[in-house]
Design a protein around this motif. Structure first.
Motif, PDB file in Angstrom:
ATOM      1  N   THR A   8      11.061  -5.386  -5.801  1.00 33.42           N
ATOM      2  CA  THR A   8       9.825  -6.073  -7.241  1.00 33.42           C
ATOM      3  C   THR A   8       9.369  -6.342  -6.531  1.00 33.42           C
ATOM      4  N   ALA A   9       8.035  -6.202  -5.595  1.00 32.26           N
ATOM      5  CA  ALA A   9       7.104  -6.187  -4.931  1.00 32.26           C
ATOM      6  C   ALA A   9       5.843  -5.321  -4.998  1.00 32.26           C
ATOM      7  N   ARG A  10       7.136  -3.791  -4.801  1.00 33.87           N
ATOM      8  CA  ARG A  10       6.206  -3.104  -5.686  1.00 33.87           C
ATOM      9  C   ARG A  10       5.910  -3.047  -6.881  1.00 33.87           C
ATOM     10  N   GLU A  11       6.749  -2.913  -7.309  1.00 40.57           N
ATOM     11  CA  GLU A  11       6.525  -2.832  -9.232  1.00 40.57           C
ATOM     12  C   GLU A  11       5.400  -3.908 -10.143  1.00 40.57           C
ATOM     13  N   GLU A  12       5.906  -5.501  -9.063  1.00 40.60           N
ATOM     14  CA  GLU A  12       5.001  -6.074  -9.475  1.00 40.60           C
ATOM     15  C   GLU A  12       3.947  -5.640  -9.187  1.00 40.60           C
ATOM     16  N   LEU A  13       2.937  -5.228  -8.276  1.00 42.62           N
ATOM     17  CA  LEU A  13       1.320  -4.807  -7.268  1.00 42.62           C
ATOM     18  C   LEU A  13       1.247  -4.021  -8.314  1.00 42.62           C
ATOM     19  N   ALA A  14       1.771  -2.870  -8.679  1.00 39.24           N
ATOM     20  CA  ALA A  14       1.611  -1.383  -9.121  1.00 39.24           C
ATOM     21  C   ALA A  14       1.153  -1.966 -10.910  1.00 39.24           C
ATOM     22  N   ARG A  15       2.303  -2.593 -11.525  1.00 42.87           N
ATOM     23  CA  ARG A  15       1.440  -3.494 -12.949  1.00 42.87           C
ATOM     24  C   ARG A  15       0.586  -4.080 -12.912  1.00 42.87           C
ATOM     25  N   SER A  40      -9.494 -10.807  -6.315  1.00 39.59           N
ATOM     26  CA  SER A  40      -8.487 -12.584  -4.887  1.00 39.59           C
ATOM     27  C   SER A  40      -8.233 -12.688  -7.063  1.00 39.59           C
ATOM     28  N   LEU A  41      -8.653 -12.641  -8.324  1.00 40.15           N
ATOM     29  CA  LEU A  41      -7.959 -12.396  -9.309  1.00 40.15           C
ATOM     30  C   LEU A  41      -6.382 -12.245  -9.548  1.00 40.15           C
ATOM     31  N   ASN A  42      -6.350 -11.217  -9.401  1.00 36.48           N
ATOM     32  CA  ASN A  42      -5.090  -9.796  -9.386  1.00 36.48           C
ATOM     33  C   ASN A  42      -4.232 -10.271  -8.543  1.00 36.48           C
ATOM     34  N   LYS A  43      -4.769 -10.828  -6.953  1.00 37.80           N
ATOM     35  CA  LYS A  43      -3.924 -11.062  -5.712  1.00 37.80           C
ATOM     36  C   LYS A  43      -3.261 -12.189  -6.457  1.00 37.80           C
ATOM     37  N   LEU A  44      -3.757 -13.528  -7.210  1.00 41.10           N
ATOM     38  CA  LEU A  44      -3.003 -14.524  -7.164  1.00 41.10           C
ATOM     39  C   LEU A  44      -2.199 -14.030  -8.664  1.00 41.10           C
ATOM     40  N   VAL A  45      -2.379 -13.246  -9.880  1.00 40.81           N
ATOM     41  CA  VAL A  45      -1.583 -12.696 -10.317  1.00 40.81           C
ATOM     42  C   VAL A  45      -0.446 -12.340 -10.396  1.00 40.81           C
ATOM     43  N   PHE A  46      -0.528 -11.043  -9.453  1.00 40.10           N
ATOM     44  CA  PHE A  46       1.132 -10.546  -8.590  1.00 40.10           C
ATOM     45  C   PHE A  46       0.838 -11.683  -7.607  1.00 40.10           C
ATOM     46  N   MET A  47       0.710 -12.599  -6.946  1.00 43.09           N
ATOM     47  CA  MET A  47       1.532 -12.910  -6.385  1.00 43.09           C
ATOM     48  C   MET A  47       2.749 -14.230  -7.026  1.00 43.09           C
ATOM     49  N   MET A  48       1.694 -14.299  -8.528  1.00 46.47           N
ATOM     50  CA  MET A  48       3.037 -15.110  -9.520  1.00 46.47           C
ATOM     51  C   MET A  48       3.411 -14.490  -9.832  1.00 46.47           C
ATOM     52  N   ALA A  49       3.434 -13.417 -10.227  1.00 48.61           N
ATOM     53  CA  ALA A  49       4.554 -12.405 -10.443  1.00 48.61           C
ATOM     54  C   ALA A  49       5.949 -12.448  -9.464  1.00 48.61           C
TER      55      ALA A  49
END
Length: 87
Positions: A8-15, A40-49
């Protein structure tokens, strides 16, 4: 490390990295900012996802906790105790 959490983490980071490496190409130990240019914004989006995808509540983590998560492995390891425990 649970394979489902890592997947899940790999998929969301790739997204979030749209147009970057695919999930299988991501290095678990690479610095997400230095290697992949994660903002930092993308990291937050990634963490939420990734929290949504694993059922781990984002509220389990402070801003400092998230800042310390530099690699994908850091994220997966931090999530593990909270998978399925939305808060």
């Amino acid at each position: 490390m649970q394979p489902e959490t890592e997947r899940t983490a790999r998929e969301e980071l790739a997204r979030v990295l749209a147009g970057g490496p695919g999930p299988g190409e991501l290095d678990l130990d690479a610095d997400m900012v230095d290697t992949y240019g994660l903002t930092s914004l993308n990291k937050l989006v990634f963490m939420m996802a990734v929290c949504d995808g694993t059922g781990a509540g984002l509220s389990h983590f402070t801003e400092e906790d998230i800042a310390r998560m530099r690699t994908l492995r850091d994220v997966v390891d931090a999530l593990e105790p909270y998978v399925g425990k939305a808060a």
